[in-house]
Structures are given as structure tokens and as C-alpha cells.
Design an enzyme around this catalytic site. Structure first.
Site, PDB file in Angstrom:
ATOM      1  N   LYS A  66      18.786  54.688  29.194  1.00 27.98           N
ATOM      2  CA  LYS A  66      18.848  53.618  28.183  1.00 27.98           C
ATOM      3  C   LYS A  66      19.538  54.111  26.911  1.00 27.98           C
ATOM      4  O   LYS A  66      20.390  53.412  26.341  1.00 27.98           O
ATOM      5  CB  LYS A  66      17.428  53.120  27.864  1.00 27.98           C
ATOM      6  CG  LYS A  66      16.735  52.436  29.042  1.00 27.98           C
ATOM      7  CD  LYS A  66      15.388  51.878  28.678  1.00 27.98           C
ATOM      8  CE  LYS A  66      14.345  52.948  28.451  1.00 27.98           C
ATOM      9  NZ  LYS A  66      14.033  53.726  29.685  1.00 27.98           N
ATOM     10  N   THR A  67      19.192  55.308  26.471  1.00 33.26           N
ATOM     11  CA  THR A  67      19.826  55.862  25.265  1.00 33.26           C
ATOM     12  C   THR A  67      21.311  56.116  25.499  1.00 33.26           C
ATOM     13  O   THR A  67      22.145  55.865  24.622  1.00 33.26           O
ATOM     14  CB  THR A  67      19.121  57.163  24.838  1.00 33.26           C
ATOM     15  OG1 THR A  67      17.729  56.897  24.603  1.00 33.26           O
ATOM     16  CG2 THR A  67      19.743  57.728  23.568  1.00 33.26           C
ATOM     17  N   ASP A 111      14.665  52.695  19.685  1.00 32.63           N
ATOM     18  CA  ASP A 111      13.964  53.139  20.885  1.00 32.63           C
ATOM     19  C   ASP A 111      12.476  52.796  20.761  1.00 32.63           C
ATOM     20  O   ASP A 111      11.951  52.685  19.648  1.00 32.63           O
ATOM     21  CB  ASP A 111      14.146  54.648  21.062  1.00 32.63           C
ATOM     22  CG  ASP A 111      13.870  55.105  22.483  1.00 32.63           C
ATOM     23  OD1 ASP A 111      13.682  54.243  23.364  1.00 32.63           O
ATOM     24  OD2 ASP A 111      13.854  56.329  22.718  1.00 32.63           O
ATOM     25  N   THR A 160      10.031  50.936  27.452  1.00 36.08           N
ATOM     26  CA  THR A 160       9.487  51.213  28.781  1.00 36.08           C
ATOM     27  C   THR A 160       8.391  50.215  29.138  1.00 36.08           C
ATOM     28  O   THR A 160       7.908  50.203  30.260  1.00 36.08           O
ATOM     29  CB  THR A 160       8.904  52.639  28.835  1.00 36.08           C
ATOM     30  OG1 THR A 160       7.928  52.787  27.798  1.00 36.08           O
ATOM     31  CG2 THR A 160       9.998  53.678  28.647  1.00 36.08           C
ATOM     32  N   ARG A 220      17.154  62.226  34.244  1.00 36.03           N
ATOM     33  CA  ARG A 220      16.636  63.200  33.266  1.00 36.03           C
ATOM     34  C   ARG A 220      15.847  64.295  33.954  1.00 36.03           C
ATOM     35  O   ARG A 220      15.994  65.489  33.649  1.00 36.03           O
ATOM     36  CB  ARG A 220      15.766  62.494  32.234  1.00 36.03           C
ATOM     37  CG  ARG A 220      15.234  63.433  31.143  1.00 36.03           C
ATOM     38  CD  ARG A 220      14.292  62.710  30.221  1.00 36.03           C
ATOM     39  NE  ARG A 220      14.978  61.654  29.475  1.00 36.03           N
ATOM     40  CZ  ARG A 220      14.364  60.676  28.834  1.00 36.03           C
ATOM     41  NH1 ARG A 220      13.030  60.602  28.847  1.00 36.03           N
ATOM     42  NH2 ARG A 220      15.047  59.772  28.191  1.00 36.03           N
TER      43      ARG A 220
END
Length: 328
Positions: A66-67, A111, A160, A220
Site C-alpha cells: 500500500k505504501t 497510513d 488494514t 514484505r
């Protein structure tokens, strides 16, 4: 005491490592095909019109990119990006300072937006919809409202837990709400091949696939496992082979299904202490010593997706597959 030059170099390298592995172009960003295509159309059209793009909401489990998408959106628009998070915006004044310092066309990335307070959300509504900031000065009968014009900007928000966002806030993301999906093993392998190249790591495709099978379908986590394999290979002065990869997983206590020690503890407690369930979330949390939110948001989704755990109206139950796995 001052740090030696060597320690400074080590710390700086660690801080920049994750950003080094982050994709720089849309072609380098693997997966999420539908989301990428929708964003490409939205951003290209906005840039051709010379307008700020509409606000975008990205949601899904942690570690899916997402980032990274927010960075690519900013690069596509050719503007700067200001980064903050829901917990960091504690007061209306914090939000006002961020919004009034934006330049025309900037991207504001928030975020964990689900952790904004309701009072902050209410200030965001007119900022996102009408481009104005309403600030109340004073209290009681003497209070007055000051309206500030904001430069056109694009908000990109990530969460999330989209269910915790209020309906009015979700409706303000006129550019679209996009869900990021878990990755396939082949996609993870492609990501790892690029990461290995950037890290100057020599590793064959079979080892990459081995890591991809245990990374919880999350880039990640895959990059984290690759870095740990690299570290062990470096210390033992070996190439990253089957022995190094398996030893890394053994040290990290990750099994062949990608389950961690905590994942297995949850299953073992349900099976051995509660006869396979059903058992409530708070009881599992008390028995494992983990936060209920951690079990619900991080551990459970993976176990459910792999058919090891089931949610029922009466609580959590272990599946037959879980019994077989725990006995291994």
C-alpha cells in the site's frame, strides 16, 4: 560517546534498505493487476487535465504494497508526497498544519487512517470534498468559525481495517477504494529475484520458490526472509543453498506451511486445551499471552486461508488439517 564511522555506515545502510527494495516504476511493481490498471487510468487522465487526482483509499493486510503504491501515485503525478499516519494526528491543529503546508497537486499519504479520531475525521470531510478547512476559534458564545482555502491535493489513505472507517469518510474517496490481494508464489518469486539482484545476492530459482512458499503470500515477509538467508550465508561464508535456507527457517521457527511459533501455539492451545474448540477469541488471547487484535488481524487470517482454523458463531475451531499439521 560518538559513533565510529563504521557504525554510522551500518545504521544508514539498514535505514535505507527497505526503500532500496521498493519498486520505482509500475512495471517493477508485481501483482495487483486490476488495482494498477484502475490507478493508471485515474492518474493519467488527471495529469492530462492538469488537475489533482481524486482521493484514493487502499486497504488490505499489512505488507502487500500500500505504501509503495502511494509512492508510485506521487511519482506518476510528478508531485511531492507528504507522509503521516492516523495515530500521529492527535489534534485538529496537527491536521491543519499538514493541510495548510501542502503545495498545489501534492499527495498526502495517511497510513493507518482507521486510527483517526472522529473529531479529526469531521475536519477532513470538507477538506477532501470542498478543499476548505473549517477551524473553530474560541469556546462558548464567543466561538467563531474560520474557513481556510486549501490548495488542490490528492489524499491517498491506507488501512488494514476498513470496517473501522466511518461511512462518511469512506464515501469521500471519490477516486476509488481498492483492495490489495495476497500474492501468488510465482509473483513472490519474481519480487524476490529483483530483491536478490539489488542486494547482490546469488540465489537460484528453486531457493526463491522455497522462500516464496513460506512468506505468507506477502512481499514484505518474503524480503525479510531473503535478508535473513543472506545474513546466515554471509556469516557461514557459503552460498544460499538448501542447507542455508532450511537452517534460516529453523532459526526463525517457520515451518513448511509458513506458520510461525505463535501460529502453531494458537492451534495447539485450541486442540489440546479446548478439545479443538469452539473457543472464544479473548480466551485464546489469554492462553497465548497475545493481544486479541493481533490474533484477529495477523494470525487468524492466514490460518483460515489455509484451512487450519474456522470461525463459527460459538467461537474458533481447529480443522482436521490443523490436527494433522500440529502432529507433524
Amino acid at each position: 560517546m560518538t559513533d565510529s564511522p563504521k557504525s554510522n555506515i551500518t545504521r544508514e545502510g539498514s535505514e535505507n534498505l527497505d526503500s532500496t527494495l521498493r519498486p520505482e516504476t509500475w512495471d517493477e511493481y508485481v501483482g495487483q493487476k486490476n488495482t494498477k490498471e484502475n490507478l493508471r487510468i485515474l492518474l493519467t487522465a488527471a495529469r492530462e487535465r492538469g488537475h489533482a487526482a481524486e482521493h484514493v483509499l487502499l486497504y488490505g493486510p499489512p505488507g502487500l504494497g500500500k505504501t509503495t503504491l502511494a509512492h508510485l501515485i506521487s511519482k506518476t503525478l510528478g508531485t511531492s508526497m507528504k507522509i503521516t499516519s492516523g495515530p500521529a494526528i492527535e489534534r485538529v491543529g496537527d491536521l491543519a498544519a499538514i493541510l495548510t503546508n501542502l503545495s498545489p497537486g501534492d499527495v498526502l499519504f495517511i497510513d493507518e487512517i482507521h486510527r483517526l479520531s472522529k473529531s479529526i475525521e469531521e475536519v477532513l470531510y470538507p477538506a477532501m470534498e470542498s478543499g476548505v478547512l473549517d477551524i473553530i476559534i474560541g469556546k462558548g458564545p464567543s466561538a467563531r468559525t474560520v474557513q481556510l482555502e486549501l490548495p488542490p491535493f490528492t489524499m491517498v489513505a491506507a488501512t488494514t481495517r476498513i470496517s473501522l472507517l466511518s461511512s462518511p469518510l469512506r464515501s469521500r474517496f471519490s477516486g476509488g477504494t481498492f483492495r490489495l490481494d495476497f500474492y501468488k508464489e510465482e509473483e513472490i518469486s519474481t519480487i524476490l529475484k529483483r530483491s536478490a539482484s539489488l542486494l547482490s545476492v546469488d540465489i537460484d530459482d528453486n531457493m526463491l520458490l522455497n522462500i516464496a512458499k513460506r512468506c505468507r503470500s506477502t512481499p514484505r515477509t518474503a524480503n525479510y526472509l531473503l535478508k535473513r538467508c543472506r545474513d546466515l550465508a554471509q556469516l557461514e561464508n557459503k552460498d544460499i543453498d538448501t542447507e542455508i535456507v532450511n537452517k534460516t527457517f529453523e532459526l526463525l521457527e517457520i515451518d513448511k506451511k509458513g506458520l510461525t511459533k505463535t501460529d502453531r501455539e494458537v492451534l495447539e492451545i485450541i486442540i489440546h486445551k479446548f478439545n479443538g474448540g469452539p473457543v472464544g477469541l479473548s480466551t485464546i488471547a489469554a492462553a497465548t499471552g497475545e493481544e486479541a487484535s493481533t490474533i484477529e488481524d495477523v494470525i487468524e487470517p492466514y490460518l483460515i486461508r489455509h484451512g487450519l482454523l474456522e470461525r463459527t458463531p460459538r467461537g474458533r475451531t481447529a480443522s482436521p488439517e490443523a490436527y494433522s499439521h500440529v502432529q507433524i
